[in-house]
Motif scaffolding. Structure first.
Motif, short mmCIF file in Angstrom:
data_model
loop_
_atom_site.label_atom_id
_atom_site.label_comp_id
_atom_site.label_asym_id
_atom_site.label_seq_id
_atom_site.Cartn_x
_atom_site.Cartn_y
_atom_site.Cartn_z
N GLU A 25 13.32 -40.21 -22.01
CA GLU A 25 14.24 -39.16 -21.58
C GLU A 25 13.90 -37.82 -22.23
O GLU A 25 13.86 -36.79 -21.56
CB GLU A 25 15.68 -39.54 -21.93
N ALA A 26 13.61 -37.83 -23.52
CA ALA A 26 13.28 -36.59 -24.24
C ALA A 26 11.99 -35.97 -23.71
O ALA A 26 11.94 -34.77 -23.44
CB ALA A 26 13.16 -36.87 -25.73
N SER A 28 10.60 -36.43 -20.79
CA SER A 28 10.84 -35.99 -19.41
C SER A 28 11.53 -34.64 -19.38
O SER A 28 11.18 -33.77 -18.58
CB SER A 28 11.66 -37.03 -18.65
N ARG A 29 12.48 -34.44 -20.26
CA ARG A 29 13.16 -33.14 -20.32
C ARG A 29 12.24 -32.05 -20.84
O ARG A 29 12.26 -30.93 -20.33
CB ARG A 29 14.40 -33.23 -21.21
N LEU A 30 11.44 -32.37 -21.84
CA LEU A 30 10.53 -31.38 -22.41
C LEU A 30 9.43 -30.96 -21.45
O LEU A 30 9.01 -29.81 -21.43
CB LEU A 30 9.90 -31.91 -23.70
N THR A 31 8.95 -31.90 -20.63
CA THR A 31 7.86 -31.60 -19.70
C THR A 31 8.36 -31.15 -18.33
O THR A 31 7.57 -30.72 -17.50
CB THR A 31 6.93 -32.81 -19.52
N GLY A 32 9.64 -31.29 -18.10
CA GLY A 32 10.21 -30.85 -16.83
C GLY A 32 9.97 -31.81 -15.68
O GLY A 32 10.00 -31.40 -14.52
N ALA A 34 9.49 -36.36 -14.48
CA ALA A 34 9.55 -37.78 -14.80
C ALA A 34 8.20 -38.33 -15.25
O ALA A 34 7.15 -37.74 -14.97
CB ALA A 34 10.01 -38.56 -13.57
#
Length: 58
Positions: A25-26, A28-32, A34
């Motif tokens: 999850e972290a 995925s959020r950092l890279t924008g 999935a």
């Protein structure tokens, strides 16, 4: 994984599956995006000679 584990309460540190989900999850959020779209993992030999899992941004 170790950095996320270090900030979790002791009661959650034993649950490696939950920690793995938090890492996904972290990242995925950092890279924008999935996993397998914006980023992937790759097993490589580290400097110490041990295999390590690396995160590769696509």
């Amino acid at each position: 994984m170790r950095k996320i584990e270090a900030v979790l309460p002791a009661s959650l540190r034993q649950n490696k599956n939950r920690i793995n989900r938090l890492v996904v999850e972290a990242v995925s959020r950092l890279t924008g995006g999935a996993q397998d779209q914006a980023w992937a993992t790759e097993l490589r030999e580290g400097k110490s000679g041990r295999s390590m899992l690396y995160i590769i941004r696509r």
